[in-house]
Write a protein that holds these residues in place. Structure first.
Motif, mmCIF file in Angstrom:
data_model
loop_
_atom_site.group_PDB
_atom_site.id
_atom_site.type_symbol
_atom_site.label_atom_id
_atom_site.label_comp_id
_atom_site.label_asym_id
_atom_site.label_seq_id
_atom_site.Cartn_x
_atom_site.Cartn_y
_atom_site.Cartn_z
ATOM 1 N N ASN A 52 0.822 -1.191 0.000
ATOM 2 C CA ASN A 52 0.000 0.000 0.000
ATOM 3 C C ASN A 52 0.867 1.255 0.000
ATOM 4 O OD1 ASN A 52 -1.337 2.120 2.166
ATOM 5 N ND2 ASN A 52 -2.835 1.352 0.697
ATOM 6 N N TYR A 53 1.945 1.236 0.752
ATOM 7 C CA TYR A 53 2.872 2.374 0.797
ATOM 8 C C TYR A 53 3.503 2.598 -0.572
ATOM 9 C CZ TYR A 53 7.235 4.850 1.967
ATOM 10 O OH TYR A 53 8.286 5.728 1.996
ATOM 11 N N TRP A 54 3.961 1.521 -1.211
ATOM 12 C CA TRP A 54 4.573 1.660 -2.538
ATOM 13 C C TRP A 54 3.581 2.198 -3.575
ATOM 14 C CZ3 TRP A 54 6.984 -3.834 -1.999
ATOM 15 C CH2 TRP A 54 8.212 -3.744 -1.318
ATOM 16 N N LEU A 55 2.304 1.855 -3.398
ATOM 17 C CA LEU A 55 1.288 2.323 -4.334
ATOM 18 C C LEU A 55 0.813 3.739 -4.024
ATOM 19 C CD1 LEU A 55 -0.910 -0.896 -4.740
ATOM 20 C CD2 LEU A 55 0.587 0.115 -6.462
ATOM 21 N N GLY A 56 1.383 4.353 -2.982
ATOM 22 C CA GLY A 56 1.019 5.717 -2.629
ATOM 23 C C GLY A 56 -0.154 5.828 -1.688
ATOM 24 N N GLY A 57 -0.549 4.702 -1.039
ATOM 25 C CA GLY A 57 -1.667 4.718 -0.107
ATOM 26 C C GLY A 57 -1.287 5.244 1.269
ATOM 27 N N LYS A 58 -2.272 5.332 2.141
ATOM 28 C CA LYS A 58 -2.067 5.872 3.484
ATOM 29 C C LYS A 58 -2.308 4.837 4.583
ATOM 30 C CE LYS A 58 -3.480 10.494 1.938
ATOM 31 N NZ LYS A 58 -2.101 10.839 1.598
ATOM 32 N N ASP A 59 -2.614 3.613 4.201
ATOM 33 C CA ASP A 59 -2.927 2.582 5.188
ATOM 34 C C ASP A 59 -1.675 1.786 5.540
ATOM 35 O OD1 ASP A 59 -5.841 3.041 5.345
ATOM 36 O OD2 ASP A 59 -5.775 2.477 3.240
ATOM 37 N N ASN A 60 -0.722 2.459 6.175
ATOM 38 C CA ASN A 60 0.540 1.818 6.530
ATOM 39 C C ASN A 60 1.131 2.536 7.738
ATOM 40 O OD1 ASN A 60 2.264 4.108 5.231
ATOM 41 N ND2 ASN A 60 0.975 3.395 3.534
ATOM 42 N N PHE A 61 2.123 1.878 8.353
ATOM 43 C CA PHE A 61 2.750 2.412 9.556
ATOM 44 C C PHE A 61 4.246 2.607 9.323
ATOM 45 C CE2 PHE A 61 -1.000 0.001 10.964
ATOM 46 C CZ PHE A 61 -1.665 0.992 11.672
ATOM 47 N N GLN A 62 4.921 3.169 10.318
ATOM 48 C CA GLN A 62 6.331 3.487 10.152
ATOM 49 C C GLN A 62 7.159 2.255 9.818
ATOM 50 O OE1 GLN A 62 7.369 6.763 10.197
ATOM 51 N NE2 GLN A 62 9.170 5.859 9.217
ATOM 52 N N ALA A 63 6.857 1.119 10.456
ATOM 53 C CA ALA A 63 7.617 -0.106 10.165
ATOM 54 C C ALA A 63 7.460 -0.522 8.718
ATOM 55 C CB ALA A 63 7.169 -1.237 11.085
ATOM 56 N N ASP A 64 6.261 -0.329 8.165
ATOM 57 C CA ASP A 64 6.022 -0.668 6.759
ATOM 58 C C ASP A 64 6.800 0.275 5.844
ATOM 59 O OD1 ASP A 64 3.948 -2.556 7.588
ATOM 60 O OD2 ASP A 64 2.754 -0.768 8.015
ATOM 61 N N ARG A 65 6.803 1.563 6.201
ATOM 62 C CA ARG A 65 7.525 2.546 5.385
ATOM 63 C C ARG A 65 9.035 2.329 5.468
ATOM 64 N NH1 ARG A 65 3.081 5.452 7.543
ATOM 65 N NH2 ARG A 65 4.248 6.363 9.275
ATOM 66 N N ASP A 66 9.530 2.011 6.662
ATOM 67 C CA ASP A 66 10.963 1.761 6.807
ATOM 68 C C ASP A 66 11.384 0.541 5.992
ATOM 69 O OD1 ASP A 66 11.156 3.909 8.511
ATOM 70 O OD2 ASP A 66 11.179 2.711 10.351
ATOM 71 N N SER A 67 10.582 -0.523 6.073
ATOM 72 C CA SER A 67 10.883 -1.725 5.308
ATOM 73 C C SER A 67 10.786 -1.436 3.815
ATOM 74 C CB SER A 67 9.912 -2.851 5.690
ATOM 75 O OG SER A 67 10.088 -3.981 4.870
ATOM 76 N N GLY A 68 9.738 -0.697 3.412
ATOM 77 C CA GLY A 68 9.580 -0.354 2.005
ATOM 78 C C GLY A 68 10.729 0.488 1.488
ATOM 79 N N ASP A 69 11.199 1.421 2.312
ATOM 80 C CA ASP A 69 12.314 2.269 1.905
ATOM 81 C C ASP A 69 13.616 1.476 1.811
ATOM 82 O OD1 ASP A 69 10.662 4.456 1.747
ATOM 83 O OD2 ASP A 69 11.218 5.264 3.715
ATOM 84 N N ALA A 70 13.796 0.506 2.720
ATOM 85 C CA ALA A 70 15.009 -0.319 2.676
ATOM 86 C C ALA A 70 15.059 -1.135 1.396
ATOM 87 C CB ALA A 70 15.065 -1.239 3.902
ATOM 88 N N ILE A 71 13.922 -1.692 0.997
ATOM 89 C CA ILE A 71 13.874 -2.455 -0.246
ATOM 90 C C ILE A 71 14.044 -1.523 -1.436
ATOM 91 C CG2 ILE A 71 12.392 -3.890 -1.700
ATOM 92 C CD1 ILE A 71 11.241 -5.093 0.873
#
Length: 271
Positions: free
Chosen positions: A20-39
């Motif tokens: 959801n974060y990668w698709l530009g959504g708002k239904d995510n938390f900091q851990a999801d964003r940190d993991s998404g950014d690391a990838i």
């Protein structure tokens, strides 16, 4: 018995919320964003991958509904609902289509119940369940009320199998699901790969995918390994290929390269 909401752990990345974060959504938390950014740091085109994978799902459902005549779908690993979900694509072609969604994220469950509304002629249901327990999925009363397992089903395993490590026998899970479906059913699946990446980029992407515990793991499998999920099935044209190129003739040009997307996809019929 715990409610689904009691299982939400916002300190651990979850695939549906990271997607959801990668698709530009708002239904995510900091851990999801940190993991998404690391990838994304290791694989900068990951957002392109997410978008192309979503388009593959829509084209695959369209093919199954329009050309293969499928009217029942079992979509496992649904993710947080966005535009043109499986039932919306299918019911736009055949309003009587019936869809069962399955995911193990309670946030997905909450959104699905609110947003995944069926046409009057068709039906949708949502199961709070895990791909690694196919018998529970297949025996669930909501599934049995929604789709008829004696008639062909389109099994959608889109961007989920790479979250299942070899130790959990993903091939066996796919086989157990397909064994319960009649001849004329289809498997539509996509899977992340490192085949098209330079070795150093592949190593970084694999290391990033191993972060964050079980929900962070991404198994980047080779084409031969992905092909095993379709063993014994009849592949629809153009076979197992990049999701960016699977029946993408009507998509905007230029298309992303196989390396930019790094995701295989295919649709195949159970004979």
């Amino acid at each position: 018995m715990n409610k689904p909401g009691d299982r939400i752990d916002i300190s651990v990345a979850h695939p549906a919320r990271r997607y959801n974060y990668w698709l530009g959504g708002k239904d995510n938390f900091q851990a999801d964003r940190d993991s998404g950014d690391a990838i994304a740091a290791a694989f900068p085109t990951i957002r392109t991958t997410a978008l192309e994978n979503r388009r593959f799902l829509q084209r695959a459902v369209g093919h199954l509904a329009r050309e293969a005549g499928i009217r029942q779908f079992l979509d496992i690993g649904t993710g947080i609902p966005t535009a043109d979900n499986t039932h919306e694509v299918a019911q736009a072609i055949a309003p009587e289509s019936r869809v069962v969604y399955v995911d193990n994220d309670p946030i997905v469950l909450a959104h699905a119940r609110a947003l995944l509304t069926s046409s009057a002629e068709g039906a949708t249901a949502y199961l709070d369940a895990d791909l690694r327990d196919p018998e529970r999925i297949l025996a669930h009363p909501d599934l049995r009320r929604t789709i008829d397992l004696s008639r062909p089903v389109g099994l959608m395993l889109v961007a989920i199998l790479h979250f299942v490590p070899d130790s959990d026998d993903p091939g066996g899970l796919v086989g157990r699901l397909l064994d319960a479906l009649p001849a004329g059913s289809y498997l539509a699946a996509s899977h992340a790969t490192a085949d098209h990446l330079p070795p150093e980029v592949a190593a970084e992407a694999k290391a990033a995918g191993r972060g964050g515990g079980p929900h962070g793991l991404i198994a980047l499998r080779s084409r031969a390994e992905v092909a095993r999920f379709f063993a014994g099935l009849e592949l629809a044209e153009p076979g197992l290929t990049s999701v960016a190129e699977w029946r993408a003739e009507a998509e905007p040009r230029p298309r992303p390269s196989a390396a930019e997307v790094s995701m295989y996809g295919a649709v195949a019929r159970k004979p």
